[in-house]
Each structure stands twice: as C-alpha cells, then as structure tokens.
Design a protein around this motif. Structure first.
Motif, mmCIF file in Angstrom:
data_model
loop_
_atom_site.group_PDB
_atom_site.id
_atom_site.type_symbol
_atom_site.label_atom_id
_atom_site.label_comp_id
_atom_site.label_asym_id
_atom_site.label_seq_id
_atom_site.Cartn_x
_atom_site.Cartn_y
_atom_site.Cartn_z
ATOM 1 N N ASP A 45 0.855 -1.267 -0.036
ATOM 2 C CA ASP A 45 -0.099 -0.162 -0.092
ATOM 3 C C ASP A 45 0.902 1.271 0.109
ATOM 4 O O ASP A 45 1.855 1.450 0.905
ATOM 5 C CB ASP A 45 -0.821 0.133 1.574
ATOM 6 C CG ASP A 45 -2.206 0.122 1.085
ATOM 7 O OD1 ASP A 45 -2.888 0.737 -0.017
ATOM 8 O OD2 ASP A 45 -3.143 -0.136 1.805
ATOM 9 N N ASP A 46 0.492 2.119 -1.017
ATOM 10 C CA ASP A 46 1.566 3.337 -1.062
ATOM 11 C C ASP A 46 0.633 4.326 -0.280
ATOM 12 O O ASP A 46 -0.088 5.200 -0.829
ATOM 13 C CB ASP A 46 1.819 3.704 -2.579
ATOM 14 C CG ASP A 46 2.308 5.291 -2.524
ATOM 15 O OD1 ASP A 46 3.148 5.510 -1.597
ATOM 16 O OD2 ASP A 46 2.099 5.956 -3.683
ATOM 17 N N ARG A 47 0.700 4.310 1.162
ATOM 18 C CA ARG A 47 0.250 5.473 1.979
ATOM 19 C C ARG A 47 0.457 6.783 1.858
ATOM 20 O O ARG A 47 -0.166 7.907 2.135
ATOM 21 C CB ARG A 47 0.240 4.869 3.310
ATOM 22 C CG ARG A 47 -0.394 3.515 3.603
ATOM 23 C CD ARG A 47 -0.444 3.093 4.999
ATOM 24 N NE ARG A 47 -0.791 1.694 5.279
ATOM 25 C CZ ARG A 47 -2.112 1.418 5.474
ATOM 26 N NH1 ARG A 47 -2.855 2.187 5.387
ATOM 27 N NH2 ARG A 47 -2.379 0.171 5.698
ATOM 28 N N LYS A 48 1.691 7.096 1.247
ATOM 29 C CA LYS A 48 2.176 8.328 1.108
ATOM 30 C C LYS A 48 1.956 8.998 -0.350
ATOM 31 O O LYS A 48 2.066 10.148 -0.473
ATOM 32 C CB LYS A 48 3.759 8.342 1.509
ATOM 33 C CG LYS A 48 4.153 7.951 2.881
ATOM 34 C CD LYS A 48 5.602 7.878 2.923
ATOM 35 C CE LYS A 48 5.885 7.484 4.410
ATOM 36 N NZ LYS A 48 7.281 7.417 4.563
#
Length: 156
Positions: A45-48
C-alpha cells in the motif's frame, strides 16, 4: 518453485478474497507434487501517495530476492491456459526457486518496473479491476497445475 503474487492495494474480506484463498489452496495442493508452490499473496500500500514510482519500489521489496519477475500488463503476452502451464513448467525446469507476479495499482505499473521484468503477461486488451485480476490469476495458477498434473479440471 514458490509463487508470490505481489499486488498494490489491500483486499478486504469478501467474495474475491474467498475465491483467491480457495484457488491458491487448490494450487498448493495440486502443485506441490509437481514442484510448484506454495503460493502467497503479498499486498503493498502506497500510503504516502508517491504514485507508480513508489508503488514500484514497494512491489520490488515484496518480491523475493532473485525471483523471476512477471508483470501483469495489457502490453504483455496473451497465452492460452496450456501455454501458461508450459511457461510455469519451463521456469521450474530451469531451476527457478521463486516467481513473483506483479500487479500494479489503478494507474498500472511504472515503466521502469515493466522494463525490468523477465516476462509480461496479459489477460487481454481489456482493463480488469485489480481485485478481479487477482482472482483470475489465482484460478489460472490452479488451472496450470491441473494441466501439468493431467487432471480433468481443464477441458479445452
């Protein structure tokens, strides 16, 4: 040969997850005597919000070191199920220990990651929802194992 499906996004409980779990369990059971498996799903997951480049870095880290990298991409090869089974057997027979199949996020895969891949596979020219692609891939892994085992599942 261990299989890792590396995918962007988290799958919640529901029918897709149930199907994936079922097909990967079937693949493990059928594939083990053939030197295929186990298979696992590694979600990132690319949370940024770094976009395709950040997703590519996460996918690279999720793949086992030294794994053959296979990307799912609409520009890849479209294979029949028997040819896909033959491809997996070929990788196994050349001594590959790990294969990582990478599924990008909503915007697809970073071009640099696509260029690094050892193989690009397509499920056709249509774009499929990422959660369904996971189900379709899991089913095709199971189907490939049954083809290689000479089982009756694949009737074409």
């Amino acid at each position: 040969m261990r299989m890792t499906i590396c995918a962007v996004g988290r799958l919640r409980a529901g029918p897709e997850k149930t199907l994936i779990d079922d097909y990967l369990t079937r693949f493990d059971r059928t594939g083990r005597p053939l030197g295929l498996g186990p298979a696992k799903l590694a979600e990132v997951d690319d949370r940024k919000g770094g976009g395709m480049t950040a997703e590519a870095d996460l996918l690279r880290r999720a793949a086992p070191q030294g794994a053959l990298l296979c990307v799912l991409d609409e520009r890849g090869k479209t294979l029949t199920s028997p040819k896909f089974a033959e491809t997996l057997a070929g990788w196994r027979d050349t001594g590959r220990q790990d294969v990582a199949i990478l599924i990008g996020g909503a915007d697809g895969l970073d071009p640099a990651l696509r260029a690094e891949a050892d193989f690009a596979l397509s499920f056709g020219a249509m774009v499929w929802p990422h959660m369904l692609v996971r189900v379709m891939l899991s089913e095709q892994l199971y189907r490939a194992a049954t083809i290689l085992a000479g089982g009756p599942y694949h009737r074409a």
